[in-house]
Structure formats: structure tokens, C-alpha cells
Design a protein around this motif. Sequence first.
Motif, short mmCIF file in Angstrom:
data_model
loop_
_atom_site.label_atom_id
_atom_site.label_comp_id
_atom_site.label_asym_id
_atom_site.label_seq_id
_atom_site.Cartn_x
_atom_site.Cartn_y
_atom_site.Cartn_z
N THR A 152 0.84 -1.20 0.00
CA THR A 152 0.00 0.00 0.00
C THR A 152 0.87 1.25 0.00
O THR A 152 0.60 2.22 -0.72
CB THR A 152 -0.93 0.00 1.22
OG1 THR A 152 -1.71 -1.19 1.22
CG2 THR A 152 -1.87 1.20 1.18
N LEU A 153 1.94 1.23 0.79
CA LEU A 153 2.86 2.38 0.81
C LEU A 153 3.57 2.54 -0.54
O LEU A 153 3.73 3.66 -1.04
CB LEU A 153 3.89 2.19 1.93
CG LEU A 153 3.34 2.21 3.37
CD1 LEU A 153 4.42 1.81 4.35
CD2 LEU A 153 2.80 3.60 3.70
N LEU A 154 3.98 1.43 -1.14
CA LEU A 154 4.67 1.49 -2.42
C LEU A 154 3.76 1.93 -3.56
O LEU A 154 4.22 2.46 -4.57
CB LEU A 154 5.30 0.13 -2.75
CG LEU A 154 6.46 -0.30 -1.85
CD1 LEU A 154 6.85 -1.75 -2.13
CD2 LEU A 154 7.66 0.62 -2.05
N SER A 155 2.45 1.74 -3.39
CA SER A 155 1.52 2.20 -4.41
C SER A 155 1.37 3.71 -4.41
O SER A 155 0.88 4.29 -5.38
CB SER A 155 0.15 1.55 -4.20
OG SER A 155 -0.53 2.14 -3.10
N THR A 156 1.77 4.35 -3.30
CA THR A 156 1.65 5.80 -3.09
C THR A 156 0.20 6.27 -3.13
O THR A 156 -0.06 7.46 -3.32
CB THR A 156 2.48 6.61 -4.11
OG1 THR A 156 1.87 6.52 -5.41
CG2 THR A 156 3.92 6.12 -4.18
N SER A 157 -0.75 5.38 -2.94
CA SER A 157 -2.16 5.75 -2.92
C SER A 157 -2.53 6.17 -1.49
O SER A 157 -2.69 5.33 -0.61
CB SER A 157 -3.03 4.58 -3.37
OG SER A 157 -4.40 4.88 -3.23
N LYS A 158 -2.66 7.47 -1.28
CA LYS A 158 -2.95 7.96 0.06
C LYS A 158 -4.36 7.60 0.51
O LYS A 158 -4.59 7.34 1.69
CB LYS A 158 -2.75 9.47 0.10
CG LYS A 158 -1.29 9.89 -0.11
CD LYS A 158 -1.12 11.39 -0.03
CE LYS A 158 0.33 11.79 -0.24
NZ LYS A 158 0.52 13.26 -0.20
N THR A 159 -5.29 7.59 -0.42
CA THR A 159 -6.65 7.19 -0.07
C THR A 159 -6.68 5.75 0.43
O THR A 159 -7.36 5.42 1.41
CB THR A 159 -7.59 7.35 -1.27
OG1 THR A 159 -7.52 8.70 -1.75
CG2 THR A 159 -9.03 7.02 -0.89
N SER A 160 -5.94 4.87 -0.25
CA SER A 160 -5.86 3.47 0.18
C SER A 160 -5.20 3.35 1.55
O SER A 160 -5.60 2.52 2.37
CB SER A 160 -5.09 2.65 -0.85
OG SER A 160 -5.73 2.68 -2.11
N LEU A 161 -4.20 4.18 1.80
CA LEU A 161 -3.53 4.15 3.10
C LEU A 161 -4.49 4.57 4.21
O LEU A 161 -4.51 3.98 5.29
CB LEU A 161 -2.30 5.05 3.09
CG LEU A 161 -1.46 5.07 4.37
CD1 LEU A 161 -0.95 3.67 4.70
CD2 LEU A 161 -0.30 6.05 4.25
N VAL A 162 -5.31 5.60 3.93
CA VAL A 162 -6.33 6.01 4.91
C VAL A 162 -7.30 4.86 5.16
O VAL A 162 -7.67 4.58 6.30
CB VAL A 162 -7.07 7.27 4.41
CG1 VAL A 162 -8.28 7.56 5.29
CG2 VAL A 162 -6.14 8.47 4.39
N ALA A 163 -7.73 4.18 4.08
CA ALA A 163 -8.64 3.05 4.23
C ALA A 163 -8.01 1.94 5.07
O ALA A 163 -8.66 1.33 5.92
CB ALA A 163 -9.04 2.52 2.86
N LEU A 164 -6.73 1.67 4.83
CA LEU A 164 -6.02 0.64 5.60
C LEU A 164 -5.98 1.00 7.08
O LEU A 164 -6.22 0.14 7.95
CB LEU A 164 -4.62 0.46 5.04
CG LEU A 164 -3.77 -0.67 5.64
CD1 LEU A 164 -2.82 -1.24 4.58
CD2 LEU A 164 -2.93 -0.16 6.82
#
Length: 427
Positions: free
Chosen positions: A219-231
Amino acid sequence: MRAQPLGPAYVAAPRPAPPLTLWRLLLLGAALFLLLVYSQAWVFPLMGEQATAAEGGLIRVLYLPAYAAGFLLLAAAPGASLMALLRQPFLILLMLVIAASVFWSIAPDQTLRRVFAAYCSALGGVVLAARFKWAELAEVFAAAFAILAVIAFITPIVLPSVGVMQEIFPGAWRGVWPEKNALGGNMAIGFAIMGAAAALNPRRWMIWCGFAALALLLTLLSTSKTSLVALVLGLGGLVFVAILRRGPITRVAMVWLGVVAVGLGAGVALFAADAVFDLLGKDATLTGRTKIWAAAMNQIELRPWLGYGFGVVWDDLGPWSPHAAMAAEAGFTAQHAHNAWIEQWLGMGLLGLAAFSLFYAQTLFLALLALFRDKGAYLAVPFLIVYSLMTITESVAVSYNDFRWVLFVAIAVKLAWPDEAVARHRA
């Protein structure tokens, strides 16, 4: 088995797992295979970003083995599957609306084909819920995500031209999906599910925590901040369930804390949205999503009650089609509405939106009940938190050949079909 003393109370010793017979291994393999096919992790590496019409036909054929796996699981527990489905009447209503949309669809032949795919996809979720107990279901889900996480980690290293984005977001990992947000979103769901598997299967908690850590890294390597918030929210859901189930006093405290947290979240969304966008590195249009939402709502106004037919709006490329009108208004061509609720309204009108809303509301209600009386809350609550967030920006509901919808259906049905019912039908 005799109970083991634990302080002043007594807790029954865990029952041994049923033996891994050849038939049970076959059913576990079918369930895992079904999820991996619906994950669509094979589509991008096999077909690339621009699939031709012929390749699209091939893709449809390659989903047939997943349908067959679903029917195999149905054959293993037909009575249980039917009884479990009947406990989710709004899912039945939703499926009936999907089928009925053939009669008002702008492309009835395509809608009919997609109705079959939608029914097979939903069937996959129903039979998984009917066949497996919560701890088993969590591990089946977690095993699928663990395999996907390993493949998504290896691919960018071995084939960076496939696993790493080269143009729009250069350097961002996408694993085996077309873009980084797909990797981040799937790993956010996987993190929550593998955390639940660790909680429900303490003998293997280290294994699932290790894979959850890999999901976090991806998730961090994807750089998707929205996904990180969801995680992070999914992790919060796991912690919330763990603390709440410790006793009656903590239950009351955590319920009030949950109410306060929801209120604060709503307040921030209403009155400090700009600060949230800045923190996430997003603009106020959510990368153009609000433009396509506005364009979709304008098309909905033309056919508000029944919509344009299930699963066909975005494939009609004619110059006078709703898709063409939305692309002209938004300034770009979208592949879906980027909102699960608008998607239902656009495809099946208020009738379909109401059916999905009732199904969703019933699922949330059952998840709230599970917080107080069912260990399945470890799986249901974190997943629903992440999934609900995704419905705002992605069309992840009432879809076909998509394992996120299959997971939602499975958890929704399982909330109405407890472990005792599974054991009774097995016996």
C-alpha cells in the motif's frame, strides 16, 4: 472435550479442526480459485492496458472456470446455500431488479449477458458464506490476498515495466493491476482481512500478521494515500472490535467512542474538507471524480426511475449515447461512475438504488449486532469500513466478475448465516 479453567470462569477448549479429507481440500481449492479469478489480477498481465474486442471475448471465457467453481461449491451445500440466501431478502430483490433491467436496457443483449455474470458472481459469495464458518472464511479470503500480495511484490522487481507505472504516476507500484489505486485498494482490504484471520485463528496469527505487513508495504509502495487512509481505518476497526469484546464496560465505552468518532468524521468532511484534501494531496474535484458525478446526475435526470440498464452505460460508445454526453460534459472519458451509489442509480434507476441501499443497510445492521454476539465481527466490521469508504470513489458494488463485490456478498450473507447453521447443515 473437558473445559479448561481460566481464572474464576471456565472457557471451553477449542475444538480440533476437521480433518483435511480429499473432498474438503477440493472445496477449499475451489473457493480459493474462485477468489483468485475474480481478483482480475491476471487480466492486465495477460491482455495489457488496451484489450481489443476479441480479447474482451476471451476474457469473458476465462471467467467460466470461476463460475464452475461456484457451482461446485453450490453442489456441495445446496440446501444450506438456499437457506442462507433466503435470510438476505434484499439481495434477492436486488438480483431481481438486475434481471428486470433487461426490459428497459439501452442494450438488452449486453445486459442479459451481464446479468448471467452478475448472478454467477453473487452465487460465489453466497456459497462461500453457506459453506464455511467465520474462522475458515477469514482464512480462505486471507490466503487469496496472501497469494496476490506475493505476486504483486515480485512482479515489480522482476518485470518493472509491468509492475511499476511508467507514465501517469512514474515510480508508483501497481503490481498486477492497471494502476496504483487498484493495488493500494486491494491491499487495504487484504490487510483488514488478514488481520481478521489472525484474530480468528490464533494458532496461525504470526503467519497472517506477516502477510498483513506485506500488504501494508505494498500500500505504501503504491503511493495511494486514499488506500492508506482506508487501511488505517480498517486497522482501527480491528482494534475497536478487539477492545469492545473484552467485556460489558469496554463495550459501552467503545460504542460511545465510535459514535463520537463518526460524528467528528462527519464534521470534518462537512466543514474542513479542504484541509483533508490538502493532507491527501487531492484537489477538490477528487481527481476529476466530481465532474463525472455531475455529468452522471444530469443523465440520471433523463431516466431517474429505471436507469439505462444493468452494466451497459459505459460500453455504449455511440455519438448520442449517455456515455458520450458524460464524456463531453466532464472533459474526459471515464470507465465507470467512480461512485457505487451513482452507478446503481445510473444503471437501474431509483428502483435499483433502493434495492442496493436496503441490502447495504441490512448488512450494516447485522454487523452492528455481530459486535456484541458474534466473533465474525473481526472480519465483517473492518472489511465493511474499508469497503464503505471505497464505494464513495469507486464503482465496487453490484458488479460482475469482481471479487470485492463477491467478498461483500459473502460477508453480508454470512452475517445472517451463523456458524451454528453451518455446523447443523454439515451434520
